[in-house]
Write an enzyme that holds these catalytic residues in place. Sequence first.
Site, PDB file in Angstrom:
ATOM      1  CD  GLU A   1      -4.742   1.229   1.811  1.00 31.25           C
ATOM      2  OE1 GLU A   1      -4.485   0.577   1.010  1.00 31.25           O
ATOM      3  OE2 GLU A   1      -4.111   1.460   2.884  1.00 31.25           O
TER       4      GLU A   1
ATOM      5  CD  GLU B   1       2.292   2.547  -1.178  1.00 27.98           C
ATOM      6  OE1 GLU B   1       2.665   1.524  -1.053  1.00 27.98           O
ATOM      7  OE2 GLU B   1       1.702   3.299  -0.828  1.00 27.98           O
TER       8      GLU B   1
ATOM      9  CB  SER C   1       1.239  -5.381  -6.632  1.00 25.64           C
ATOM     10  OG  SER C   1      -0.071  -5.105  -6.367  1.00 25.64           O
TER      11      SER C   1
ATOM     12  CG  ASN D   1       1.235   0.162   5.517  1.00 25.82           C
ATOM     13  OD1 ASN D   1       0.766   0.115   6.762  1.00 25.82           O
ATOM     14  ND2 ASN D   1       0.589   0.852   4.519  1.00 25.82           N
ATOM     15  CD1 TRP D   2       3.444  -5.092   8.679  1.00 27.78           C
ATOM     16  CD2 TRP D   2       2.871  -5.450  10.857  1.00 27.78           C
ATOM     17  NE1 TRP D   2       4.433  -5.819   9.277  1.00 27.78           N
ATOM     18  CE2 TRP D   2       4.196  -6.029  10.606  1.00 27.78           C
ATOM     19  CE3 TRP D   2       2.192  -5.803  11.981  1.00 27.78           C
ATOM     20  CZ2 TRP D   2       4.980  -6.614  11.607  1.00 27.78           C
ATOM     21  CZ3 TRP D   2       3.113  -6.441  13.057  1.00 27.78           C
ATOM     22  CH2 TRP D   2       4.392  -6.919  12.935  1.00 27.78           C
ATOM     23  CE  LYS D   3      -1.569  -1.306   2.751  1.00 27.18           C
ATOM     24  NZ  LYS D   3      -2.261  -1.449   1.276  1.00 27.18           N
TER      25      LYS D   3
ATOM     26  N   GLY E   1      -2.077  -3.574  -3.877  1.00 21.11           N
ATOM     27  CA  GLY E   1      -3.092  -4.644  -3.475  1.00 21.11           C
ATOM     28  C   GLY E   1      -3.717  -5.129  -4.755  1.00 21.11           C
TER      29      GLY E   1
ATOM     30  N   GLY F   1       3.010  -3.759   1.157  1.00 24.34           N
ATOM     31  CA  GLY F   1       1.683  -3.855   2.004  1.00 24.34           C
ATOM     32  C   GLY F   1       1.331  -5.445   2.344  1.00 24.34           C
ATOM     33  N   GLY F   2       0.672  -5.954   1.430  1.00 27.50           N
ATOM     34  CA  GLY F   2       0.189  -7.389   1.688  1.00 27.50           C
ATOM     35  C   GLY F   2       1.404  -8.377   1.994  1.00 27.50           C
TER      36      GLY F   2
ATOM     37  CG  HIS G   1      -0.913   4.580   2.161  1.00 27.92           C
ATOM     38  ND1 HIS G   1      -2.230   4.012   1.689  1.00 27.92           N
ATOM     39  CD2 HIS G   1       0.008   3.619   2.006  1.00 27.92           C
ATOM     40  CE1 HIS G   1      -2.065   2.691   1.012  1.00 27.92           C
ATOM     41  NE2 HIS G   1      -0.679   2.685   1.379  1.00 27.92           N
TER      42      HIS G   1
END
Length: 253
Positions: free
Chosen positions: A100, A168, A214, A10-12, A174, A235-236, A98
Amino acid sequence: MARKKLIAGNWKMNGLLADGVELAKNVVLQVKAMGKPQCEFLVCPPFTLLTSVKKALRGAKVALGAQDCHMAEKGAHTGDISPLMLKDLGCTYVILGHSERRADHGETDELVRAKAEAAHKVGLKTVICIGETLAQRDAGKAVEVCRNQILGSVPADSNATDTVIAYEPVWAIGTGKVPTTADVEEVHAAVRKVLAQKLGKSVANKMRILYGGSVKPGNAKELLSLPDVDGALIGGASLKAEDFVAIAKNGTC
């Protein structure tokens, strides 16, 4: 029951055109270098990069997904993207619910379910996200929260082909904080149990449940070796092709 692991990135809201194309090409190179990986790969860039990333992925065994969609096929919904538009661009997956999106846009379980129903209608596979906040976990409500999100967010006719669940924990996304393997397995096992109650045991046993929050190359083996963890929503670490694919390698893919 053997379930093929899914390694999803997920590049967000990250990446301009050149960055996204370069990252996609690097992912392709890394995946091809694996030979015949035992898992599936998925990348979910921002809307602005979908077309360019699709071209960069051509010929590679890496699926393309989006990060959200509307529940309508078309209409007066300024700023939204329909499931049909995503399919037209070459997407096969879409992430929904998600944390977010739930936090930033006030998305409810009912809205997530409506989006999932619309996505399934046009042939998109959904990655439906669930997870508790730190306050909810500290109150001993992690399983209850995830159970309620499954019951409210997952369409009643979902199956293992069109739906993936991603657990998640909100407090781990993150932050570098990761729940213990016992905590992860407890929630994943509970999720599979509620899926069996909602969709039937056969569907639940086949449906993939990803862990996200993470995930890194260093903890991938420990997390992905758990019996009810069927891959990762990353994610990151998905913004570096080497780390993204290393998670798959370390997770026995």
